[in-house]
Scaffold this motif. Sequence first.
Motif, short mmCIF file in Angstrom:
data_model
loop_
_atom_site.label_atom_id
_atom_site.label_comp_id
_atom_site.label_asym_id
_atom_site.label_seq_id
_atom_site.Cartn_x
_atom_site.Cartn_y
_atom_site.Cartn_z
N ASP A 1 65.71 49.63 46.92
CA ASP A 1 65.28 50.16 48.20
C ASP A 1 64.72 49.08 49.12
OD1 ASP A 1 65.91 52.81 47.62
OD2 ASP A 1 64.08 53.02 46.44
N GLU A 2 64.71 47.82 48.67
CA GLU A 2 64.18 46.76 49.50
C GLU A 2 65.13 46.48 50.67
OE1 GLU A 2 63.39 43.38 47.14
OE2 GLU A 2 61.91 44.38 45.89
N PRO A 3 64.56 45.96 51.77
CA PRO A 3 65.42 45.72 52.95
C PRO A 3 66.47 44.69 52.68
CG PRO A 3 63.23 44.78 53.23
CD PRO A 3 63.18 45.63 52.01
N ASP A 4 67.62 44.88 53.30
CA ASP A 4 68.74 43.94 53.16
C ASP A 4 68.43 42.67 53.92
OD1 ASP A 4 71.10 42.65 52.91
OD2 ASP A 4 72.34 44.21 53.81
N GLY A 5 68.72 41.54 53.32
CA GLY A 5 68.42 40.26 53.94
C GLY A 5 69.15 40.04 55.24
N ASP A 6 70.25 40.71 55.48
CA ASP A 6 71.01 40.53 56.71
C ASP A 6 70.75 41.64 57.71
OD1 ASP A 6 72.24 38.24 55.69
OD2 ASP A 6 73.76 39.43 54.66
N ARG B 1 50.43 52.29 52.73
CA ARG B 1 51.49 51.85 51.82
C ARG B 1 52.13 53.09 51.22
NH1 ARG B 1 50.28 49.47 46.07
NH2 ARG B 1 50.64 51.65 45.62
N SER B 2 53.40 53.30 51.52
CA SER B 2 54.09 54.50 51.07
C SER B 2 55.57 54.20 50.97
CB SER B 2 53.83 55.66 52.05
OG SER B 2 54.46 55.38 53.28
N ASN B 3 56.36 55.28 50.80
CA ASN B 3 57.80 55.08 50.71
C ASN B 3 58.44 54.84 52.06
OD1 ASN B 3 57.31 57.66 51.68
ND2 ASN B 3 59.07 58.55 50.64
N ARG B 4 57.69 54.91 53.15
CA ARG B 4 58.25 54.68 54.47
C ARG B 4 57.66 53.48 55.18
NH1 ARG B 4 59.03 60.48 57.55
NH2 ARG B 4 60.33 61.50 55.98
N ASP C 1 58.46 55.39 66.15
CA ASP C 1 57.23 55.83 65.52
C ASP C 1 57.35 55.66 64.01
OD1 ASP C 1 54.86 56.91 64.83
OD2 ASP C 1 55.29 58.95 65.53
N CYS C 2 56.58 54.73 63.47
CA CYS C 2 56.65 54.44 62.03
C CYS C 2 55.43 54.96 61.31
CB CYS C 2 56.75 52.92 61.79
SG CYS C 2 58.18 52.17 62.57
N ASN C 3 54.68 55.90 61.93
CA ASN C 3 53.36 56.24 61.38
C ASN C 3 53.23 57.71 61.02
OD1 ASN C 3 52.08 53.53 62.05
ND2 ASN C 3 52.78 54.21 64.07
N GLN C 4 54.31 58.29 60.51
CA GLN C 4 54.27 59.69 60.15
C GLN C 4 53.77 59.94 58.74
OE1 GLN C 4 54.81 62.04 62.39
NE2 GLN C 4 55.10 60.39 63.88
N VAL C 5 53.57 58.87 57.99
CA VAL C 5 53.15 59.02 56.60
C VAL C 5 51.71 58.61 56.47
CG1 VAL C 5 53.58 58.33 54.22
CG2 VAL C 5 55.48 58.58 55.82
N SER C 6 50.93 59.36 55.72
CA SER C 6 49.52 59.05 55.53
C SER C 6 49.32 57.73 54.84
CB SER C 6 48.87 60.18 54.71
OG SER C 6 47.60 59.78 54.28
N GLY C 7 48.21 57.05 55.19
CA GLY C 7 47.90 55.77 54.58
C GLY C 7 47.51 55.89 53.13
N GLU C 8 47.22 57.08 52.63
CA GLU C 8 46.82 57.23 51.23
C GLU C 8 47.98 57.57 50.31
OE1 GLU C 8 43.86 56.58 50.05
OE2 GLU C 8 43.12 56.06 52.04
N ASP C 9 49.17 57.85 50.89
CA ASP C 9 50.32 58.16 50.06
C ASP C 9 50.85 56.90 49.42
OD1 ASP C 9 50.10 60.75 50.83
OD2 ASP C 9 51.58 60.59 52.45
N GLU C 10 51.09 56.94 48.11
CA GLU C 10 51.61 55.78 47.40
C GLU C 10 52.77 56.22 46.54
OE1 GLU C 10 48.68 53.64 45.31
OE2 GLU C 10 47.30 53.50 47.01
#
Length: 495
Positions: free
Chosen positions: A256-261, A448-451, A240-249
């Motif tokens: 914090d960007e995803p690791d390429g590997d 779009r948020s921190n998660r 479940d990736c949808n615990q954060v509101s769509g208005e949180d920025e």
Amino acid sequence: MPIESGSCASARQAKQKRKSHSLSIRRTNSSEQERAGLQRDMLEGQDSKLPSAVRNTLLELFGQIEREFENLYIENLELRREIDTLNERLAGEGQTIDGAELSKGQLKTKASHSTSQLSQKLKTTYKASTSKIVSSFKTTTSRAICQLVKEYVGHRDGIWDVSVAKTQPVVLGTASADHTALLWSIETGKCLVKYVGHVGSVNSIKFHPTEQVALTASGDQTAHIWRYIVQLPTPQPTADCNQVSGEDEVEISDKDEPDGDGDGSSDCPTVRAPLSSLKSHQGVVIAADWLVGGKQAVTASWDRTANLYDVETSELVHSLTGHDQELTHCCTHPTQRLVVTSSRDTTFRLWDFRDPSIHSVNVFQGHTDTVTSAVFTVGDNVVSGSDDRTVKVWDLKNMRSPIATIRTDSAVNRISVCVGQRIIALPHDNRQVRLFDMSGVRLARLPRSNRQGHRRMVCCSAWCEDHPICNLFTCGFDRQAIGWNINIPALLQEK
């Protein structure tokens, strides 16, 4: 002893009124907590079947609404006082400057002009305040309509393009600045195939309409046609990736960007050589696409030309010239032999190959900056996006002016249209992805948020209308692609 003029006296009087008004505002703010406590006590004393948490939330929201409108009311009173003061000052200045009374018409003109300015200020303040209230109620609905389903992580650099296969098995393709193109399992997010035949940035990827063949465009001045064979893995339960509101920025740093590997794309099967290479350009090939039927392909380049090739022989059939600056994108019609190319010269061109003996071209002029993409929809419409922060919908039968214009707050990158539902997905430089209908009405904004959501510029979007899990994909320069589930019936109902 100097005598105080009428205008100075009125100015001092207005200043004293504002001072007393500011004191009243401070008194109002200091009593807000007491009033909220009394309201909560009154609410608790009433019989209600609502849970206490819900009641407290409602009380807080309505308290915010009351405070917003109270502030608006106070500002309205202050503006009315300023209007009265300004009218008095204009009357006094009229007598002093002209040496006689100004006509009532002149005074009325000046006063009405000042009043209109203040009225406009009041309207702007009202809209800005109420928009905050409205957005607070839209948060839950937006989250329910647009849900993040899967993230596809494995590239070592930004992803320029994303595409979905038209044949079974349905896979996701991404083109990256790391010189590779990757194919993904949509359900599991696992990398299935890596293509490493290019020696430059891979700027575009498109799938053949009937075969397991891909077409990629690259900064190495070539376009490659290559075959892939994939076997889809068994789907795993989706977190479940949808615990954060769509208005949180929340602003995210590069660390914090995803690791390429992250998903181990290095251990998936690798395709190293193409079936054929299309070589006729003298600059970066920025995009490529298949013509209907898949027997021909078109490429767009920074050398200001688009080329039409025979796929079987790799021979150049037509060189499409006319743009004054570098091309940015090309797109083909799903059912007709039509091609549209966009350019930095602020135009896009429609090329017609339906008559084998001749081909015609029409120029569309309506943007004031680079046209980043232009795509076909059902019927006779084209949608174009630009760095001038607008998206325009055009009728191919009338090139003089667009039938709809969407104005945004950021440059628009490669757009895509949900053909069946006529919904436009707009990826932006500012990391936003917005959804509009063909008439220009905004439908939603992806979370779009921190998660969840993209952390850097969103480069491209692609619809997959028939997939049961993900029907919209986006990619960005944060080195990841994202699969979204858009509840289209609910989205259109909200409109």
